[in-house]
Write a protein that holds these residues in place. Structure first.
Motif, short mmCIF file in Angstrom:
data_model
loop_
_atom_site.label_atom_id
_atom_site.label_comp_id
_atom_site.label_asym_id
_atom_site.label_seq_id
_atom_site.Cartn_x
_atom_site.Cartn_y
_atom_site.Cartn_z
N LYS A 49 20.96 72.00 93.00
CA LYS A 49 21.35 73.28 93.61
C LYS A 49 20.54 74.43 93.03
O LYS A 49 20.79 74.90 91.93
N THR A 50 19.56 74.85 93.80
CA THR A 50 18.89 76.13 93.60
C THR A 50 19.44 77.07 94.66
O THR A 50 19.68 76.65 95.81
N GLU A 51 19.65 78.34 94.31
CA GLU A 51 20.33 79.25 95.23
C GLU A 51 19.76 80.66 95.16
O GLU A 51 19.05 81.02 94.23
N SER A 54 17.88 75.97 89.66
CA SER A 54 18.72 74.98 89.00
C SER A 54 18.40 74.98 87.51
O SER A 54 17.27 75.20 87.09
N GLU A 113 25.21 83.91 99.96
CA GLU A 113 24.49 82.91 99.17
C GLU A 113 23.82 81.91 100.10
O GLU A 113 24.45 81.37 101.01
N GLN A 167 21.66 78.34 99.64
CA GLN A 167 21.48 77.35 98.59
C GLN A 167 21.10 76.01 99.18
O GLN A 167 21.16 75.80 100.40
#
Length: 328
Positions: free
Chosen positions: A118-120, A174, A188, A190
């Motif tokens: 999870k990069t957001e 992340s 957001e 993601q």
């Protein structure tokens, strides 16, 4: 193109996490019977909160089923995939969120049953005067120092806190320790993941009367314990054409996000179309209007989320509105 492909509205899933408020119902008219209403998962095929189609030929169907039946809606960039690679949310933080970290793709694939990491990205829709968030550490730390501080409730001394205001942008890779602070209303974007490892949660208890679980061991496997540079707001350049202005917010390997301001009060025409490479999602964060395609028209309002399949028919947007234009 062998068929007419049209955009459609989505209906979100809601989350009643204990730190949430009611702004998503009162200001965005989500009409979800939850109190608090902490998050709405606006565009999602994740099993923890899938979206539902709210207009057009697929009305009432889960977005999961629509994409599974029509994987071409994702575009040639995602050939062979049958679910969205991204997830889009609104977040209403009435209270502080837990201090947490997300794994990267490699760790998640190996240790979390093949899931994505999870990069957001956070876009701040509104913030109270004293709102803050946590972005990484302000100094290098050892694992022992972090573990000890969690045990004795002093983790805050290592956390880098940043003031927040409306229209701010934050990219959270992340492995970055982070937390959204009280008073933030956020959109957001993601990866399609719900993997969160809590480091600290202020000793809060859930509905069952027990403290919410921490995931310190997993967090220590993925967290970056070196100091993080203080996040600076990136240079953003609005580009204008008749009836619309847009600016790039974020571009990474997972998604690309633009802010798009539409104003057709003088009867200008704004054309918009997804190519065959990837889908697009229009998240209306202010205003209202309508989208025309062929002889059909779709009305939208603040808070609406519109899925635009790859290779969709050309669209015409009318109204006064601000969107996050997400490109997958």
């Amino acid at each position: 193109m062998n068929r007419n492909i049209h955009p459609f509205l989505l209906r979100p899933s809601g989350k009643d996490y204990l730190w949430g408020g009611q702004r998503l119902n009162t200001e965005f008219e989500k009409n979800i019977d939850m109190n608090p209403l902490a998050e709405t998962w606006e565009c999602s095929t994740h099993p923890d909160g899938p979206s539902t189609v709210a207009s057009g030929e697929f009305v009432g169907q889960s977005l999961v089923d629509v994409i599974a039946s029509h994987p071409e809606f994702l575009g040639t960039r995602h050939e062979g995939e049958t679910e969205l690679p991204i997830l889009i949310k609104f977040i209403d933080a009435k209270r502080d969120l837990s201090v947490q970290v997300h794994p990267g793709d490699g760790y998640a694939k190996e240790y979390e049953n093949g899931q994505l990491g999870k990069t957001e990205m956070w876009y701040v829709l509104d913030a109270s005067r004293d709102a803050k968030l946590v972005y990484g550490l302000h100094q290098d730390c050892t694992e022992e120092e972090i573990r000890e501080s969690i045990e004795n409730g002093t983790l805050g001394k290592y956390l880098q806190t940043v003031p927040v205001k409306r229209d701010d942008l934050f990219f959270i890779q992340s492995g970055t320790i982070h937390a959204i602070g009280a008073g933030c209303l956020i959109a957001e974007i993601q990866e399609n993941s719900n993997l969160t490892y809590r480091l600290y949660d202020y000793d809060r208890v859930g509905k069952d009367g027990k403290k919410r679980p921490l995931h310190v061991d997993k967090a220590m496997k993925v967290a970056k314990l070196t100091s993080s540079a203080e996040p600076k707001q990136p240079m953003r350049v609005l580009k204008y054409r008749q009836g619309v202005a847009s600016e790039l917010l974020t571009r990474c390997k997972y998604f690309e996000v633009h802010r798009m301001l539409v104003n057709t009060e003088r009867r200008q025409t704004v054309h918009y179309q997804a190519d065959d490479l990837g889908f697009r999602v229009l998240l209306c964060i202010n205003g209202c209007g309508n989208i025309s395609f062929g002889s059909e028209m779709l009305q939208f309002y603040k808070g609406d989320c519109i899925f635009v399949p790859a290779s969709s028919d050309a669209l015409t947007i009318h109204g006064q509105a601000t969107f996050l234009d997400v490109r997958g």
